[in-house]
Scaffold this motif. Structure first.
Motif, PDB file in Angstrom:
ATOM      1  N   VAL A 145       0.843  -1.192   0.000  1.00  0.00           N
ATOM      2  CA  VAL A 145       0.000   0.000   0.000  1.00  0.00           C
ATOM      3  C   VAL A 145       0.879   1.242   0.000  1.00  0.00           C
ATOM      4  O   VAL A 145       1.914   1.296   0.655  1.00  0.00           O
ATOM      5  CB  VAL A 145      -0.885   0.045   1.270  1.00  0.00           C
ATOM      6  CG1 VAL A 145      -1.978   1.080   1.119  1.00  0.00           C
ATOM      7  CG2 VAL A 145      -1.469  -1.297   1.558  1.00  0.00           C
ATOM      8  N   CYS A 146       0.447   2.245  -0.737  1.00  0.00           N
ATOM      9  CA  CYS A 146       1.139   3.536  -0.780  1.00  0.00           C
ATOM     10  C   CYS A 146       0.935   4.309   0.525  1.00  0.00           C
ATOM     11  O   CYS A 146      -0.033   4.092   1.255  1.00  0.00           O
ATOM     12  CB  CYS A 146       0.587   4.338  -1.947  1.00  0.00           C
ATOM     13  SG  CYS A 146       1.383   5.935  -2.180  1.00  0.00           S
ATOM     14  N   GLU A 147       1.830   5.234   0.754  1.00  0.00           N
ATOM     15  CA  GLU A 147       1.632   6.150   1.892  1.00  0.00           C
ATOM     16  C   GLU A 147       0.256   6.811   1.848  1.00  0.00           C
ATOM     17  O   GLU A 147      -0.362   7.065   2.881  1.00  0.00           O
ATOM     18  CB  GLU A 147       2.737   7.227   1.859  1.00  0.00           C
ATOM     19  CG  GLU A 147       2.622   8.237   2.962  1.00  0.00           C
ATOM     20  CD  GLU A 147       3.802   9.213   2.979  1.00  0.00           C
ATOM     21  OE1 GLU A 147       4.924   8.814   2.627  1.00  0.00           O
ATOM     22  OE2 GLU A 147       3.576  10.371   3.361  1.00  0.00           O
ATOM     23  N   CYS A 148      -0.254   7.049   0.632  1.00  0.00           N
ATOM     24  CA  CYS A 148      -1.552   7.728   0.498  1.00  0.00           C
ATOM     25  C   CYS A 148      -2.728   6.792   0.739  1.00  0.00           C
ATOM     26  O   CYS A 148      -3.875   7.247   0.805  1.00  0.00           O
ATOM     27  CB  CYS A 148      -1.670   8.392  -0.873  1.00  0.00           C
ATOM     28  SG  CYS A 148      -2.091   7.256  -2.216  1.00  0.00           S
ATOM     29  N   GLY A 149      -2.458   5.473   0.825  1.00  0.00           N
ATOM     30  CA  GLY A 149      -3.524   4.529   1.126  1.00  0.00           C
ATOM     31  C   GLY A 149      -3.963   3.683  -0.053  1.00  0.00           C
ATOM     32  O   GLY A 149      -4.660   2.683   0.125  1.00  0.00           O
ATOM     33  N   SER A 178       4.066   0.874  -8.126  1.00  0.00           N
ATOM     34  CA  SER A 178       3.771   2.291  -8.303  1.00  0.00           C
ATOM     35  C   SER A 178       2.349   2.569  -7.833  1.00  0.00           C
ATOM     36  O   SER A 178       1.492   1.693  -7.853  1.00  0.00           O
ATOM     37  CB  SER A 178       3.860   2.685  -9.782  1.00  0.00           C
ATOM     38  OG  SER A 178       5.161   2.494 -10.252  1.00  0.00           O
ATOM     39  N   CYS A 179       2.129   3.819  -7.464  1.00  0.00           N
ATOM     40  CA  CYS A 179       0.789   4.237  -7.038  1.00  0.00           C
ATOM     41  C   CYS A 179       0.150   5.052  -8.150  1.00  0.00           C
ATOM     42  O   CYS A 179       0.683   6.095  -8.547  1.00  0.00           O
ATOM     43  CB  CYS A 179       0.874   5.070  -5.767  1.00  0.00           C
ATOM     44  SG  CYS A 179      -0.740   5.676  -5.241  1.00  0.00           S
ATOM     45  N   LYS A 180      -1.008   4.590  -8.613  1.00  0.00           N
ATOM     46  CA  LYS A 180      -1.697   5.328  -9.667  1.00  0.00           C
ATOM     47  C   LYS A 180      -2.408   6.556  -9.113  1.00  0.00           C
ATOM     48  O   LYS A 180      -2.807   7.444  -9.861  1.00  0.00           O
ATOM     49  CB  LYS A 180      -2.717   4.422 -10.354  1.00  0.00           C
ATOM     50  CG  LYS A 180      -2.067   3.348 -11.200  1.00  0.00           C
ATOM     51  CD  LYS A 180      -3.034   2.798 -12.234  1.00  0.00           C
ATOM     52  CE  LYS A 180      -2.321   1.995 -13.300  1.00  0.00           C
ATOM     53  NZ  LYS A 180      -1.534   0.877 -12.753  1.00  0.00           N
ATOM     54  N   ASN A 181      -2.562   6.572  -7.806  1.00  0.00           N
ATOM     55  CA  ASN A 181      -3.278   7.689  -7.185  1.00  0.00           C
ATOM     56  C   ASN A 181      -2.397   8.922  -7.030  1.00  0.00           C
ATOM     57  O   ASN A 181      -2.851  10.042  -7.230  1.00  0.00           O
ATOM     58  CB  ASN A 181      -3.815   7.241  -5.825  1.00  0.00           C
ATOM     59  CG  ASN A 181      -4.704   8.269  -5.178  1.00  0.00           C
ATOM     60  OD1 ASN A 181      -5.641   8.764  -5.805  1.00  0.00           O
ATOM     61  ND2 ASN A 181      -4.412   8.615  -3.938  1.00  0.00           N
ATOM     62  N   CYS A 182      -1.121   8.720  -6.656  1.00  0.00           N
ATOM     63  CA  CYS A 182      -0.280   9.880  -6.341  1.00  0.00           C
ATOM     64  C   CYS A 182       1.100   9.819  -6.997  1.00  0.00           C
ATOM     65  O   CYS A 182       1.941  10.690  -6.731  1.00  0.00           O
ATOM     66  CB  CYS A 182      -0.130  10.019  -4.827  1.00  0.00           C
ATOM     67  SG  CYS A 182       0.916   8.774  -4.087  1.00  0.00           S
ATOM     68  N   ASP A 183       1.343   8.789  -7.818  1.00  0.00           N
ATOM     69  CA  ASP A 183       2.595   8.672  -8.587  1.00  0.00           C
ATOM     70  C   ASP A 183       3.841   8.406  -7.747  1.00  0.00           C
ATOM     71  O   ASP A 183       4.955   8.521  -8.251  1.00  0.00           O
ATOM     72  CB  ASP A 183       2.832   9.924  -9.447  1.00  0.00           C
ATOM     73  CG  ASP A 183       1.811  10.015 -10.571  1.00  0.00           C
ATOM     74  OD1 ASP A 183       1.338   8.944 -11.016  1.00  0.00           O
ATOM     75  OD2 ASP A 183       1.474  11.139 -10.971  1.00  0.00           O
ATOM     76  N   ARG A 184       3.665   8.048  -6.478  1.00  0.00           N
ATOM     77  CA  ARG A 184       4.847   7.612  -5.736  1.00  0.00           C
ATOM     78  C   ARG A 184       5.275   6.227  -6.244  1.00  0.00           C
ATOM     79  O   ARG A 184       4.434   5.421  -6.644  1.00  0.00           O
ATOM     80  CB  ARG A 184       4.554   7.520  -4.236  1.00  0.00           C
ATOM     81  CG  ARG A 184       4.469   8.861  -3.523  1.00  0.00           C
ATOM     82  CD  ARG A 184       4.285   8.602  -2.018  1.00  0.00           C
ATOM     83  NE  ARG A 184       4.282   9.819  -1.233  1.00  0.00           N
ATOM     84  CZ  ARG A 184       3.180  10.506  -0.933  1.00  0.00           C
ATOM     85  NH1 ARG A 184       1.993  10.117  -1.360  1.00  0.00           N
ATOM     86  NH2 ARG A 184       3.265  11.606  -0.189  1.00  0.00           N
ATOM     87  N   ASP A 185       6.576   5.955  -6.207  1.00  0.00           N
ATOM     88  CA  ASP A 185       7.114   4.641  -6.579  1.00  0.00           C
ATOM     89  C   ASP A 185       7.815   4.031  -5.374  1.00  0.00           C
ATOM     90  O   ASP A 185       8.387   4.748  -4.564  1.00  0.00           O
ATOM     91  CB  ASP A 185       8.126   4.784  -7.717  1.00  0.00           C
ATOM     92  CG  ASP A 185       7.439   5.126  -9.022  1.00  0.00           C
ATOM     93  OD1 ASP A 185       6.465   4.438  -9.366  1.00  0.00           O
ATOM     94  OD2 ASP A 185       7.876   6.100  -9.668  1.00  0.00           O
TER      95      ASP A 185
HETATM   96 ZN   LIG Z   1      -0.186   6.976  -3.476  1.00  0.00          ZN
END
Ligand SMILES: [Zn+2]
Length: 183
Positions: A157-161, A169-176
């Motif tokens: 899970v990304c930091e953003c949830g 990769s996170c499609k929500n916030c582009d963090r990798d």
């Molecule tokens: Zn994210």
């Protein structure tokens, strides 16, 4: 002078620290020695045990008991009616006392879903996410997504949830997250 809010139906024992802008809603009880950070929200019927430490920015939903031995770092989310413990083998007739309580650490930014259980003696890594109803019986890695009974890791899970895709990769916030590997 207080710069936090406690509803009149709640009890705050002596020797408790509560940070700025924290809100404690109805029918809650904060026991002696507890330290609660700033900008936290504690819902209805929340019990914070003796000497418990809660970081800044935590959100604790209704009907959660945080027993002695549990520590929450900053920005932890505890879903409604989730359960902590502090004794693996309790007996009514043979209480162990606080020196033998097992420690449970919940890392920064982690989320614990509604009605989940965190069996004591484990660490939940930072930004991990525990699904609703899961029973965590192991340490949980940073960013790990855990579900089921007993809980198993089913993703990251990304930091953003948001759940990470197969490329981490996170499609929500582009963090990798190239440093995450293996489940
Ligand atoms: Zn994210």
């Amino acid at each position: 002078m207080t710069d936090y809010f406690v509803h009149e139906s709640s009890y705050i024992d002596d020797n408790v620290e509560i940070g700025e802008e924290t809100k404690i809603w109805h029918f809650s009880h904060i026991l002696s020695g507890a330290k609660i950070g700033a900008n936290c929200s504690l819902g209805q019927n929340v019990n914070v045990g003796n000497n418990v430490k809660i970081g800044d920015g935590c959100k604790i939903q209704n009907n959660v008991s945080i027993y002695e031995g549990v520590e929450l770092e900053n920005d932890v989310f505890c879903g409604p009616s989730m359960v902590f413990t502090n004794d693996l083998t309790p007996r009514a007739k043979y209480p162990k006392g606080r020196a033998k309580y097992q420690k449970t650490i919940v890392g920064r930014g982690a989320s614990i879903g509604a009605n989940a259980t965190i069996v004591c003696g484990h660490t939940v890594g930072k930004y991990a996410m525990i699904a609703a109803g899961a029973v965590a019986v192991t340490d949980v890695p940073d960013y790990g997504l855990m579900a089921g009974v007993p809980a198993k890791q089913i993703g990251w899970v990304c930091e953003c949830g948001a759940v990470l895709d197969i490329n981490l990769s996170c499609k929500n916030c582009d963090r990798d997250y190239p440093f995450l590997k293996g489940i």
